[in-house]
Scaffold this motif. Structure first.
Motif, PDB file in Angstrom:
ATOM      1  N   PHE A 271       0.812  -1.221   0.000  1.00 36.08           N
ATOM      2  CA  PHE A 271       0.000   0.000   0.000  1.00 36.08           C
ATOM      3  C   PHE A 271       0.842   1.265   0.000  1.00 36.08           C
ATOM      4  O   PHE A 271       0.508   2.249  -0.657  1.00 36.08           O
ATOM      5  CB  PHE A 271      -0.961   0.001   1.202  1.00 36.08           C
ATOM      6  N   ASP A 272       1.964   1.281   0.730  1.00 37.97           N
ATOM      7  CA  ASP A 272       2.770   2.500   0.818  1.00 37.97           C
ATOM      8  C   ASP A 272       3.996   2.476  -0.084  1.00 37.97           C
ATOM      9  O   ASP A 272       4.739   3.450  -0.151  1.00 37.97           O
ATOM     10  CB  ASP A 272       3.197   2.750   2.265  1.00 37.97           C
ATOM     11  N   GLY A 273       4.227   1.369  -0.788  1.00 32.91           N
ATOM     12  CA  GLY A 273       5.340   1.301  -1.721  1.00 32.91           C
ATOM     13  C   GLY A 273       6.532   0.504  -1.252  1.00 32.91           C
ATOM     14  O   GLY A 273       7.515   0.386  -1.983  1.00 32.91           O
ATOM     15  N   GLU A 274       6.506  -0.073  -0.044  1.00 32.14           N
ATOM     16  CA  GLU A 274       7.602  -0.969   0.352  1.00 32.14           C
ATOM     17  C   GLU A 274       7.570  -2.205  -0.541  1.00 32.14           C
ATOM     18  O   GLU A 274       6.506  -2.773  -0.782  1.00 32.14           O
ATOM     19  CB  GLU A 274       7.475  -1.383   1.815  1.00 32.14           C
ATOM     20  N   ASN A 275       8.764  -2.654  -0.982  1.00 30.75           N
ATOM     21  CA  ASN A 275       8.841  -3.856  -1.848  1.00 30.75           C
ATOM     22  C   ASN A 275      10.058  -4.685  -1.452  1.00 30.75           C
ATOM     23  O   ASN A 275      10.941  -4.941  -2.247  1.00 30.75           O
ATOM     24  CB  ASN A 275       8.908  -3.454  -3.324  1.00 30.75           C
ATOM     25  N   TYR A 276      10.066  -5.141  -0.209  1.00 30.85           N
ATOM     26  CA  TYR A 276      11.250  -5.744   0.387  1.00 30.85           C
ATOM     27  C   TYR A 276      11.225  -7.272   0.330  1.00 30.85           C
ATOM     28  O   TYR A 276      10.187  -7.905   0.523  1.00 30.85           O
ATOM     29  CB  TYR A 276      11.386  -5.315   1.846  1.00 30.85           C
ATOM     30  N   GLN A 277      12.410  -7.849   0.131  1.00 29.83           N
ATOM     31  CA  GLN A 277      12.586  -9.305   0.161  1.00 29.83           C
ATOM     32  C   GLN A 277      12.848  -9.706   1.611  1.00 29.83           C
ATOM     33  O   GLN A 277      13.974  -9.946   2.011  1.00 29.83           O
ATOM     34  CB  GLN A 277      13.749  -9.724  -0.744  1.00 29.83           C
ATOM     35  N   ILE A 278      11.785  -9.768   2.391  1.00 28.84           N
ATOM     36  CA  ILE A 278      11.927  -9.992   3.829  1.00 28.84           C
ATOM     37  C   ILE A 278      11.111 -11.177   4.319  1.00 28.84           C
ATOM     38  O   ILE A 278      11.092 -11.473   5.518  1.00 28.84           O
ATOM     39  CB  ILE A 278      11.521  -8.735   4.629  1.00 28.84           C
ATOM     40  N   GLY A 279      10.418 -11.867   3.417  1.00 32.17           N
ATOM     41  CA  GLY A 279       9.528 -12.936   3.841  1.00 32.17           C
ATOM     42  C   GLY A 279      10.249 -14.221   4.188  1.00 32.17           C
ATOM     43  O   GLY A 279      11.411 -14.447   3.826  1.00 32.17           O
TER      44      GLY A 279
END
Length: 697
Positions: free
Chosen positions: A643-651
């Motif tokens: 929603f806010d634009g974060e696109n992190y490889q953190i999963g």
């Protein structure tokens, strides 16, 4: 600097900034054949002077509404940019001013896509911390106190430090009084499964058929596995049978020989190995990135909310979102997809040794799993954390107003449904208040600067009148020339800088306001539920010691900590409060799989993510105040931004629910021994991970 009158649209006035080598303080630039400037950003980051009041005397910033940049990242990964605003520095020239910038605006961009980025000057009032997205841009964050256009002496374009030299090209840069054209080129960056199309990696799935086959195999494994933790010395709650305390039927805290423990309902020692955001997939915000989504995938999202030029906000219409993870589950399991997902996830949690369902997790899953969990209280009240019609600063309410107490009563009612559940560890009152992100913030000073008429301001002015008696005595103490105390209510900018007495008066009232901010809703929560733990506010970090005000109302102090270990903030807080501490968020990401940004903490590979997890948690366990930490989060974020634009490889799992095995195996090993580490029976993991400068915004 070039002045172009009405050159981009009828009525628009624009000042174009020409790229100039002489304004480059750190880094280098050259010119491409297409006429764009190409910048090389060294590892320590680029530093370029965009605007100088001393040199650009023909420009009046007050005449414009936007500063606009149009960069293109030349790398295969995203980049983090920063605009720094300095108030009238005494120094002239291109060297950075000696003082810190009054405000920093950071933002992220996807790779290899030219993107117009407008900065609305209204955000300089610092009332919004995360401005809404504009087309193509990722997350934007505001750091610092309010700054007025008339006070800006320099604006500098910078990039965050990188793990190597980064490159970007830039075309237009200008001031304008009209919202610019933010059109994007059509370029499919995400496939029908939600995977990034611009690179390959081990484990990337070929398409829908392979994804469905993998998901069905996961369900079969989950349905044939045992419904218990894999460690024989753990009880059904995930507590440790090796140490017992009083059995109360509820989670509570105990202290033994200086060491704090949580205790589970069976009376066994408990440390919280938690996981936040346990939900089916992650939503992609479609509106700003629709041109990057293929037509086939976009069919799952209809009636897209469009951006309205000239406004700060974009619509939060739910139709503006598309969840690729959920679509993959539906394709594999049809109408029974939710139950299938819950079975797979519970199997994962048990096998990894995760004993706590963390914040913002699916409520159906909480009921299904019958595992210990925590809740964010502000998510269980329709109006969120208690608030008032007039705010003091950002989301800080008018805490002396009766409306705040009334809102607190309604807020606390959200806890009623959980008051008798033994699986609930406790509740966080809220997460990362926006007002608390500003270092050295004095809430009372911002209250005086805010022209809004508030009850808190009335109380403060009445206090000053009682304290000083005559306005002349007050003027002498504060360095003002007011003819009445009433004039204080009209607003004073940066009042704490007027005198030492002014700063002291404001600081004392600020601390009283923060105390009320905490204690009023905490008291109402305790009236509703005396059985569960108040786990605090989950502050992002301690920007000022005044954030500890009201902490006597907490059973556990919580903080989110994205450092290499949690030891520094835990030691800091416990040294002040002598109270146990829980970490609400931490993570690490790498670029060897899938996405284009690390997250707040970066390492080199998935294997190093596992090392980083063990190092973080087990080093934390060496501190007797540390009760555990919750990893953020189950799923990778969307390649194109949540929603806010974060696109992190953190999963811990990708968009197709495949686990990152190097990471999860390390977690399992960590959790198997964590109680013995905390008890001093086993050494903590001590190999430092290969930590690198992360890409995050």
């Amino acid at each position: 600097m070039n002045y172009d009158s009405r050159n981009a649209g009828e009525g628009e006035i624009r000042h174009t900034l020409e790229w100039n080598q002489s304004r480059l303080y750190r880094g280098s630039m050259n010119w491409q054949e297409d006429g764009r400037a190409c910048f090389t950003c060294p590892e320590e980051g680029l530093d370029y002077l965009l605007y100088s009041r001393a040199e650009d005397r023909s420009v009046r910033l007050e005449d414009f509404a936007y500063l606009c940049l149009k960069p293109e990242v030349c790398e295969e990964h995203s980049m983090c940019f920063q605009l720094s605003f300095y108030e009238n520095p005494a120094e002239e020239g291109h060297q950075p001013p000696a003082q810190e910038p009054q405000m920093r605006i950071i933002f992220g961009l996807l790779p290899q896509v030219e993107t117009m980025v407008p900065f609305d000057f209204r955000i300089l009032d610092s009332q919004v911390i995360f401005p809404e997205r504009t087309p193509g841009r990722l997350k934007m964050s505001i750091f610092g106190k309010p700054v007025r256009l008339c006070d800006i002496g320099q604006i500098r374009l910078q990039t965050a430090p990188g793990f190597e030299a980064f490159h970007f090209a830039a075309d237009k840069c200008f001031f304008t009084d009209a919202f610019p054209d933010c059109s994007l080129q059509k370029k499919q960056l995400i496939d029908e499964l939600g995977q990034w199309t611009q690179k390959d990696w081990e484990g990337k799935l070929s398409g829908r058929e392979e994804c469905t086959r993998r998901l069905r195999a996961l369900l079969e494994e989950a349905e044939t596995s045992g419904d218990h933790f894999p460690f024989p010395d753990w009880d059904e709650f995930g507590g440790w049978k090796g140490k017992t305390f009083q059995k109360t039927g509820w989670f509570h805290t105990e202290r033994e020989n200086g060491r704090f423990w949580l205790v589970d309902p069976q009376g066994n020692a408990f440390l919280s190995s938690g996981l936040d955001c346990i939900n089916p997939g992650v939503e992609t915000r479609v509106g700003p990135v629709r041109d990057f989504i293929g037509e086939q995938a976009a069919k799952g999202c209809k009636e897209i909310a469009e951006y309205r030029p000239g406004t700060i906000a974009m619509s939060h219409d739910k139709k503006d979102f598309l969840n690729f993870g959920t679509e993959n589950l539906k394709a594999a399991f049809g109408e029974g997809w939710k139950e299938s997902w819950m079975k797979i996830v519970k199997h994962y949690l048990l096998s990894w040794g995760v004993n706590t369902i963390g914040n913002w997790s699916n409520r159906e899953f909480i009921r299904f799993a019958r595992m210990p969990y925590v809740i964010p209280m502000d998510a269980f009240c329709e109006e969120g954390f208690p608030h008032t019609p007039e705010a003091i600063f950002r989301d800080f309410p008018d805490v002396f107003s009766p409306a705040y107490e009334e809102s607190a009563v309604r807020y606390a009612k959200g806890l009623e449904a959980f008051a008798q559940d033994p699986y609930l560890i406790g509740y966080f009152m809220r997460n990362e208040p926006a007002w608390a992100f500003v270092y050295g913030l004095n809430i009372a000073e911002e209250m005086l600067a805010n022209p809004a008429q508030t009850v808190s301001k009335d109380v403060f002015v009445e206090r000053l009148e009682r304290r000083y008696g005559e306005v002349s005595a007050f003027n002498e103490a504060w360095g003002l020339e007011l003819d009445s105390f009433e004039k204080l209510k009209k607003g004073i900018y940066k009042a704490a800088s007027l005198s030492e007495r002014a700063a002291a008066d404001l600081q004392a009232f600020s601390e009283e306001m923060i105390t009320r901010y905490v204690e009023i809703p905490a008291r109402e929560l305790r009236k509703v539920d005396k059985n569960h733990l108040n786990l605090g506010m989950r502050y992002a970090y301690i920007t000022d010691k005044s954030l500890l005000c009201g902490s006597e109302n907490f059973d556990v102090f919580s903080i989110n900590s994205y450092q290499i270990t949690p030891l520094e903030p835990v030691e800091q807080v416990s040294g002040w409060l002598d109270k146990p501490v829980m970490v609400g968020e931490f993570h690490q990401g790498a670029l060897d799989k899938g996405l284009t940004a690390h997250g707040i903490r970066g390492v080199t590979t998935q294997k190093e993510r596992g090392c980083a997890y063990r190092y973080y948690v087990e080093q934390g366990l060496t501190n007797p105040y540390f009760l555990g930490a919750h990893y953020f989060q189950l799923n990778d974020q969307s390649c194109l931004g949540r929603f806010d634009g974060e696109n992190y490889q953190i999963g811990l799992v990708d968009v197709c629910m495949q686990e990152y095995a190097d990471m999860t195996q390390a977690m399992r090993e960590c959790h198997e021994g964590m109680y013995r580490v905390a008890a001093g029976e086993q050494a903590a993991w001590d190999r430092v991970p290969e930590d690198i400068e992360p890409i995050h915004y």
